[in-house]
Design a protein around this motif. Structure first.
Motif, PDB file in Angstrom:
ATOM      1  N   LYS A 170       0.842  -1.118   0.236  1.00  0.00           N
ATOM      2  CA  LYS A 170       0.026  -0.103  -0.061  1.00  0.00           C
ATOM      3  C   LYS A 170       0.974   1.288   0.177  1.00  0.00           C
ATOM      4  O   LYS A 170       2.157   1.115   0.167  1.00  0.00           O
ATOM      5  CB  LYS A 170      -0.763  -0.056   1.241  1.00  0.00           C
ATOM      6  CG  LYS A 170      -0.329  -0.018   2.539  1.00  0.00           C
ATOM      7  CD  LYS A 170      -1.593   0.101   3.629  1.00  0.00           C
ATOM      8  CE  LYS A 170      -0.972   0.050   4.962  1.00  0.00           C
ATOM      9  NZ  LYS A 170      -2.068   0.132   6.253  1.00  0.00           N
ATOM     10  N   GLY A 396       1.937  -7.617   1.388  1.00  0.00           N
ATOM     11  CA  GLY A 396       0.474  -7.384   1.549  1.00  0.00           C
ATOM     12  C   GLY A 396       0.238  -6.808   3.006  1.00  0.00           C
ATOM     13  O   GLY A 396       0.484  -7.531   3.932  1.00  0.00           O
ATOM     14  N   TRP A 397      -0.579  -5.563   3.085  1.00  0.00           N
ATOM     15  CA  TRP A 397      -0.889  -5.468   4.397  1.00  0.00           C
ATOM     16  C   TRP A 397      -2.127  -4.297   4.191  1.00  0.00           C
ATOM     17  O   TRP A 397      -2.120  -3.214   3.755  1.00  0.00           O
ATOM     18  CB  TRP A 397       0.201  -4.681   5.071  1.00  0.00           C
ATOM     19  CG  TRP A 397      -0.101  -4.197   6.535  1.00  0.00           C
ATOM     20  CD1 TRP A 397      -0.628  -5.016   7.515  1.00  0.00           C
ATOM     21  CD2 TRP A 397       0.125  -2.981   7.139  1.00  0.00           C
ATOM     22  NE1 TRP A 397      -0.918  -4.241   8.586  1.00  0.00           N
ATOM     23  CE2 TRP A 397      -0.326  -3.294   8.481  1.00  0.00           C
ATOM     24  CE3 TRP A 397       1.108  -1.883   6.882  1.00  0.00           C
ATOM     25  CZ2 TRP A 397      -0.059  -2.279   9.430  1.00  0.00           C
ATOM     26  CZ3 TRP A 397       1.063  -0.972   7.721  1.00  0.00           C
ATOM     27  CH2 TRP A 397       0.730  -1.187   9.216  1.00  0.00           C
ATOM     28  N   GLN A 398      -3.232  -4.523   4.429  1.00  0.00           N
ATOM     29  CA  GLN A 398      -4.418  -3.863   4.541  1.00  0.00           C
ATOM     30  C   GLN A 398      -4.895  -3.034   3.334  1.00  0.00           C
ATOM     31  O   GLN A 398      -5.139  -1.749   3.290  1.00  0.00           O
ATOM     32  CB  GLN A 398      -4.468  -2.823   5.717  1.00  0.00           C
ATOM     33  CG  GLN A 398      -4.306  -3.536   7.098  1.00  0.00           C
ATOM     34  CD  GLN A 398      -3.840  -2.518   8.159  1.00  0.00           C
ATOM     35  OE1 GLN A 398      -3.602  -1.337   7.972  1.00  0.00           O
ATOM     36  NE2 GLN A 398      -4.086  -3.011   9.382  1.00  0.00           N
ATOM     37  N   TYR A 399      -4.503  -3.927   2.463  1.00  0.00           N
ATOM     38  CA  TYR A 399      -4.760  -3.202   0.957  1.00  0.00           C
ATOM     39  C   TYR A 399      -5.188  -4.485   0.066  1.00  0.00           C
ATOM     40  O   TYR A 399      -4.736  -5.431   0.004  1.00  0.00           O
ATOM     41  CB  TYR A 399      -3.315  -2.559   0.556  1.00  0.00           C
ATOM     42  CG  TYR A 399      -3.442  -2.243  -0.750  1.00  0.00           C
ATOM     43  CD1 TYR A 399      -3.712  -0.943  -1.258  1.00  0.00           C
ATOM     44  CD2 TYR A 399      -2.878  -2.810  -1.958  1.00  0.00           C
ATOM     45  CE1 TYR A 399      -3.771  -0.452  -2.491  1.00  0.00           C
ATOM     46  CE2 TYR A 399      -2.737  -2.454  -3.250  1.00  0.00           C
ATOM     47  CZ  TYR A 399      -3.280  -0.978  -3.621  1.00  0.00           C
ATOM     48  OH  TYR A 399      -3.294  -0.619  -4.764  1.00  0.00           O
ATOM     49  N   PHE A 400      -6.085  -4.018  -0.936  1.00  0.00           N
ATOM     50  CA  PHE A 400      -6.580  -4.974  -1.876  1.00  0.00           C
ATOM     51  C   PHE A 400      -7.318  -3.923  -3.026  1.00  0.00           C
ATOM     52  O   PHE A 400      -8.026  -3.033  -2.884  1.00  0.00           O
ATOM     53  CB  PHE A 400      -7.904  -5.759  -1.473  1.00  0.00           C
ATOM     54  CG  PHE A 400      -8.132  -6.742  -2.611  1.00  0.00           C
ATOM     55  CD1 PHE A 400      -7.640  -7.758  -2.713  1.00  0.00           C
ATOM     56  CD2 PHE A 400      -9.222  -6.462  -3.403  1.00  0.00           C
ATOM     57  CE1 PHE A 400      -7.800  -8.736  -3.896  1.00  0.00           C
ATOM     58  CE2 PHE A 400      -9.761  -7.237  -4.443  1.00  0.00           C
ATOM     59  CZ  PHE A 400      -8.940  -8.273  -4.688  1.00  0.00           C
ATOM     60  N   LEU A 434      -2.974 -11.975   1.985  1.00  0.00           N
ATOM     61  CA  LEU A 434      -2.882 -10.520   2.255  1.00  0.00           C
ATOM     62  C   LEU A 434      -2.870 -10.134   3.574  1.00  0.00           C
ATOM     63  O   LEU A 434      -4.068 -10.215   4.130  1.00  0.00           O
ATOM     64  CB  LEU A 434      -3.435  -9.660   1.465  1.00  0.00           C
ATOM     65  CG  LEU A 434      -3.493  -9.822  -0.220  1.00  0.00           C
ATOM     66  CD1 LEU A 434      -4.483  -8.865  -0.941  1.00  0.00           C
ATOM     67  CD2 LEU A 434      -1.800  -9.744  -0.585  1.00  0.00           C
ATOM     68  N   THR A 437      -6.410  -8.067   5.344  1.00  0.00           N
ATOM     69  CA  THR A 437      -6.926  -7.478   4.302  1.00  0.00           C
ATOM     70  C   THR A 437      -8.255  -8.277   4.113  1.00  0.00           C
ATOM     71  O   THR A 437      -8.183  -9.602   4.113  1.00  0.00           O
ATOM     72  CB  THR A 437      -6.009  -7.637   3.224  1.00  0.00           C
ATOM     73  OG1 THR A 437      -4.794  -6.805   3.357  1.00  0.00           O
ATOM     74  CG2 THR A 437      -6.797  -6.939   1.979  1.00  0.00           C
ATOM     75  N   ASP A 438      -9.277  -7.576   3.794  1.00  0.00           N
ATOM     76  CA  ASP A 438     -10.490  -8.363   3.448  1.00  0.00           C
ATOM     77  C   ASP A 438     -10.631  -8.756   2.046  1.00  0.00           C
ATOM     78  O   ASP A 438     -10.998  -8.035   1.167  1.00  0.00           O
ATOM     79  CB  ASP A 438     -11.744  -7.467   3.601  1.00  0.00           C
ATOM     80  CG  ASP A 438     -13.008  -8.047   3.723  1.00  0.00           C
ATOM     81  OD1 ASP A 438     -13.133  -9.305   3.617  1.00  0.00           O
ATOM     82  OD2 ASP A 438     -14.022  -7.547   3.915  1.00  0.00           O
TER      83      ASP A 438
END
Length: 787
Positions: A170, A396-400, A434, A437-438
Motif C-alpha cells: 500500500k 500485503g498489508w490492509q490493501y486490496f 494479504l 486484508t478483507d
C-alpha cells in the motif's frame, strides 16, 4: 527410457556437525540459490555503475551525464537513510555493467537477478529483455542469442520503488515499514550446456522446473527422498543422457539413484526418482540435520549439476490440530521479523543475514513469521542450518486493489515464492494471504489452491488470516480480544501479539495496576535508550501476553517484533522489538531466552540453564528486582547476603508459563553487587551478576560479529561501551560518541552515535580484513587494532 535404479543405500553416518559460520558466505553461492545450476555460474556483483535520479526529470540511462555515475558493488542500497528516516527515499535508479561472456556451441546463458526493488526494467546490449514487478523474488532471462561472443556486453537496469497499485502492499504514507530501493541482492550469469537442468524461475513450470525435493516418507528407520528434476534439451538433435541423484551426509554418500532418458530436440521433461535412506538423520529445530543432494545430468551435450541442501522431515497435525514433526508433538515459540538494517535497508551481506537468524535462535525462538514479504535466500539457508521454522509470505498489508492485474500479481508472487523456497527444510507453511486484508472469497480460494498446485502432496500448508479455505488460521491477539466468533476447527497460529494491544491500551490484564502510568509508559514500544523502567514494562507486557496465548489451541505464536525498525509513514522507530534496530537486547529478549527448555543447548547459539537479573542496579533502579530463569529455583543475593530463595513456578499472575519471572523485594537500593543463583535438583546450574556502575573511565570498542568472521563486503556493528574502572558497563543513554576508521572499514552514514544503555553502535562495511577502529566520547577513548 530405462527405469531408475538405486545403486546403494548406506546406514546412518556420524553425529551431526554444524556447518561452521565461517564457511557460510562460501556455501551461500552454491547451496542457498534454490535450484540454480552451479556448473558455470559467474557472479556479476562487482563494479556496477550507479545513478540515482533525485529530481522529477524523466531520463533514460543513455542521458545520464558521464560524471553522474558512481561505482558500487551488490548488494546495494539506492539511498542511505538516517537511523530514523523522516522522509524515506522513493524514486528511480539506474545500474549498468559491462562484462565478458564466451559461449561454446550449443550452450545457453541465463541472466538471473535475486531481487530488485520494486519495478525493474532490464536491457542487454540495447535490447529490452522485459519488466519484472515485485521487489522480493528472483527473475531470469535467457540471453543466449544476445551475448557478444568474446566482446563487451552491457546490461542496464532501471529500478523504481515508488508506490505501485499493482504490486502493493500500500502507499508509503500508510505503510508501517519501508520498501527500500535498489539492487539489494545478487546477480549472476549462468552458463548451461545444451542438455541441462532448467532454472526454476525461468522455467515457470507449476510444481516443477529445476530440482524439487519432497519426502513421501520420513521416520527414524527409513526415509524416502523424492527428487523431481526438469531437464531440457536445447540442441537441434535428440540426446540421451543420465540423470543422477547422490545424497550425502557430512560428506559421506548415503543414497544414489540414476535414470537414463532420451530427449527430443527442444524437449523439456521432468524426471522423478526416489532415494531410499536407511536410519536417516532427521531435521528438527533441536537437531537441524542437513544433507547435500547432488543432481547431475551427464552424457552427450550435458554436464550440468545442482547442489541442494535438504532436511529430511515430515509435518502433520493431530486430531487436536497440534503440530507434529517427525511423529513428535511440537509447540513453537516465535517472533516476526523485518529484514531491514539501519541505513542500508534491505542491502544486507549474507553474514549479516546469518547473524540475524542466530540472534533469533539465541533468544529462545524456534519459529519466525517473515513479515510481510519473502526474505533473503541467505536468511532461509541460515534458518535451515540453525533449526528455525519459518513462514514466508507474499507482500500485503490492509490493501486490496480490484484491478484484476493486482490479483494476478499476488498469485504469481505466491507461485514464485514457493518455487524459490520449496526445498528449504525450514518452511513450515506458505502465507499466500494479504495480511489484515478483507479479500474476496474467490481470490482466497485461488491462493489456497495455488499453494497446493505448486507443492502437491501432504507436506504443504496454506496459512492466512481469514478463517476460510486456508489449512492454518492465523489470528493476531489484538483481533482475538473481544472477538465473539468461535475459532475455526483447524490449526491456529497467533500471528502477532504483545505490541498493538498494549499500544492501543485495550488488552493488558494488569492495566488497572498501571493506572498511574501514562499510556506511553504502559506500551510495549520502548526504546533501549528509554531506560530500565520502560524496559521492565515491555517485559511485563510480553510475559502477560505470552501467558495468555496458552489459553488458545494455537500450536505457535509470534511476538511482534524481533528488531526495532524504521517506519514508512511516521518519523520514528517502531520500538516494540525485543532487540534494538542495532541488534542490542532489551530485557524482553532475556525473558524469551528464559522460556527455552534448559535441556536445549548448542555450541552455536547457546541455550541450556540460564538466569538473568533485569536491573542495572543504580540508584534509579526499582528495589523490586525481577529475575528471569529456566531453572527450578532462584536465589538473589545483595552484597553477599541472601535476599530470598524462590521457586520459579506458575503463579496467579502467570498461571500458564512454565518459567515465569520471579520478583524479589530488596528493601531498598544499596550500592554494590546483585547475584542471582539458579538451582535445579538442588544444584547450581547458572549464575548472573550485576554491579552498581561507577564513573566511566574508558570506551571498550569491539566488532560484534557473533562468531561469524567478517568478510570483505560484510556489514557488522561496531560497539563502543562506556565502562568504569572495574569493567562494568555504565548504562547511560545519550552520550555522544565519535567513531574513526582506517581504509579497512567504512562507517555507514555517520561516524557519530549516541549511547543506548551505555553502548554506542555504528554500522561498518568491511573493506579489508583486520582494519583499525577508534572511538571517543569527550576524554574517553577506545580503539580496536588488527588481530
Amino acid at each position: 527410457m530405462k527405469p531408475f535404479r538405486t545403486l546403494h543405500s548406506a546406514p546412518r553416518g556420524l553425529a551431526r556437525t554444524a556447518l561452521a559460520p565461517a564457511l557460510f558466505s562460501t556455501l551461500f553461492s552454491t547451496l542457498a540459490l534454490a535450484g540454480a545450476a552451479q556448473a558455470a555460474t559467474a557472479s556479476l556483483n562487482e563494479a556496477w555503475q550507479f545513478h540515482r535520479v533525485d529530481g522529477k526529470q524523466a531520463i533514460t540511462a543513455d542521458k545520464v551525464p558521464a560524471g553522474a555515475w558512481s561505482t558500487v558493488d551488490l548488494p546495494h542500497a539506492a539511498h542511505i537513510e538516517p537511523r530514523v528516516p523522516t522522509a524515506p527515499w522513493q524514486g528511480t535508479v539506474f545500474y549498468r555493467k559491462t562484462f565478458d561472456a564466451a559461449l561454446k556451441p550449443g550452450e545457453r546463458a541465463i541472466l538471473r537477478f535475486e531481487a530488485v526493488m520494486n519495478v525493474a526494467d532490464v536491457w542487454l546490449n540495447g535490447k529490452h529483455l522485459g519488466q519484472h514487478l515485485g521487489g522480493y523474488l528472483p527473475f531470469a532471462f535467457d540471453v543466449t542469442g544476445l551475448l557478444k561472443a568474446g566482446g563487451k556486453n552491457e546490461v542496464v537496469v532501471r529500478a523504481n520503488n515508488k508506490d505501485n497499485a499493482i504490486t502493493g502492499p500500500k502507499p508509503l504514507k500508510d505503510l508501517d515499514y519501508i520498501q527500500h530501493g535498489g539492487m539489494y541482492r545478487g546477480v549472476s550469469l549462468i552458463t548451461k550446456p545444451a542438455v541441462h537442468i532448467t532454472d526454476e524461475m525461468l522455467a515457470a513450470t507449476p510444481a516443477g522446473g529445476g530440482v524439487f525435493v519432497t519426502f513421501p516418507q520420513a521416520g527414524k528407520e527409513k526415509a524416502t527422498v523424492q527428487v523431481k528434476t526438469e531437464v531440457a534439451n536445447t540442441a537441434k538433435v535428440a540426446r540421451t543422457v543420465t540423470v543422477r541423484n547422490t545424497l550425502a551426509w557430512q560428506g559421506r554418500e548415503v543414497a544414489r539413484a540414476e535414470q537414463q532418458v532420451t530427449l527430443k530436440a527442444g524437449e523439456r521433461r521432468h524426471v522423478t526418482m526416489p532415494l531410499d535412506v536407511a536410519q536417516p538423520q532427521l531435521w528438527s529445530p533441536q537437531a537441524p540435520n542437513l544433507h547435500v543432494l547432488d543432481t547431475a545430468v551427464v552424457g552427450e551435450g550435458a554436464g550440468d549439476s545442482v547442489q541442494t541442501r535438504i532436511g529430511i522431515r515430515r509435518l502433520s497435525f493431530d486430531n487436536q490440530h497440534k503440530l507434529v514433526l517427525n511423529g513428535e508433538p511440537l509447540q513453537l515459540r516465535g517472533v516476526n521479523r523485518h529484514q531491514e538494517y539501519p541505513h542500508v535497508g534491505y542491502a544486507l551481506s549474507p553474514q549479516a543475514e546469518y547473524r540475524d537468524a542466530l540472534l533469533v535462535k539465541k533468544y529462545g525462538f524456534d519459529y519466525i513469521r517473515l513479515s510481510h514479504y519473502p526474505q533473503s535466500p541467505a536468511f532461509m539457508a541460515a534458518a535451515d542450518e540453525l533449526g528455525l521454522l519459518v513462514i514466508p509470505g507474499v507482500p500485503g498489508w490492509q490493501y486490496f486493489n480490484k484491478d484484476p492485474a493486482f490479483s494476478r500479481q499476488v498469485i504469481k508472487t505466491c507461485e514464485d515464492m514457493i518455487r524459490r523456497n520449496r526445498n528449504h527444510a525450514s518452511v513450515l507453511a506458505w502465507e499466500c494471504s494479504l495480511n489484515e486484508t478483507d479479500m474476496p472469497d474467490a481470490f482466497v480460494d485461488t491462493l489456497h489452491k495455488t499453494v497446493h498446485t505448486e507443492y502437491p502432496g501432504d507436506q504443504a500448508f496454506s496459512v492466512g488470516w481469514l478463517p476460510r479455505s486456508y489449512d492454518i488460521y492465523m489470528q493476531a491477539r489484538q483481533h482475538r480480544i473481544g472477538d465473539k466468533h468461535p475459532l475455526p476447527k483447524k490449526p491456529l497460529i497467533v500471528s502477532e501479539y504483545g505490541d498493538w494491544e498494549y499500544y492501543a491500551m485495550n488488552a493488558g490484564f494488569n492495566q488497572g495496576a498501571w493506572s498511574d502510568l501514562k499510556p506511553a509508559d504502559r506500551s510495549s514500544r520502548q526504546l533501549l535508550s528509554q531506560g530500565e523502567k520502560h524496559l521492565l514494562q515491555q517485559a511485563a507486557n510480553v510475559a502477560e501476553a505470552h501467558d495468555d496465548n496458552f489459553t488458545t489451541p494455537a500450536f505457535a505464536d509470534g511476538y511482534w517484533v524481533m528488531f526495532d525498525y524504521a517506519r514508512g509513514y511516521a518519523p520514528d522507530l517502531e520500538a516494540s522489538g525485543v532487540m534494538s534496530i542495532d541488534r542490542l537486547p532489551k530485557f524482553a529478549a532475556e525473558f524469551f531466552r528464559s522460556q527455552r527448555s534448559p535441556e536445549q543447548a548448542n555450541a552455536q547459539w547457546g541455550g541450556g540453564p540460564m538466569v538473568f537479573i533485569a536491573s542495572y542496579w543504580t540508584p534509579e533502579s526499582s528495589p523490586r528486582v525481577r529475575v528471569f530463569t529456566n531453572a527450578e529455583e532462584v536465589e538473589l543475593r545483595l552484597n553477599g547476603k541472601v535476599v530470598a530463595r524462590k521457586k520459579a513456578a506458575p503463579s496467579s499472575t502467570h498461571p500458564r508459563l512454565k518459567h515465569p519471572p520471579v520478583e524479589f523485594d530488596t528493601g531498598g537500593f544499596q550500592p554494590g553487587e546483585l547475584v542471582a543463583v539458579a538451582y535445579t535438583g538442588g544444584k547450581v546450574v547458572a549464575e548472573h551478576k550485576v554491579r552498581t556502575p561507577g564513573d566511566a573511565v574508558k570506551l571498550d570498542l569491539a566488532l560484534d560479529d557473533m562468531g561469524v568472521p567478517p568478510a570483505v563486503g560484510d556489514l557488522v556493528f561496531a560497539r563502543a561501551r562506556l565502562v568504569d574502572a572495574n569493567g562494568t558497563t555504565v548504562p547511560r543513554s545519550g552520550e555522544a560518541v565519535t567513531f574513526t576508521a582506517d581504509p579497512g572499514y567504512e562507517v555507514i552514514h555517520s561516524p557519530q552515535a549516541s549511547t543506548e544503555a551505555g553502548i554506542a553502535s555504528v554500522l561498518v562495511k568491511v573493506r579489508q580484513p583486520n582494519g583499525t577502529l577508534g572511538a571517543a566520547a569527550g576524554k574517553l577513548q577506545g580503539s580496536l587494532a588488527p588481530k
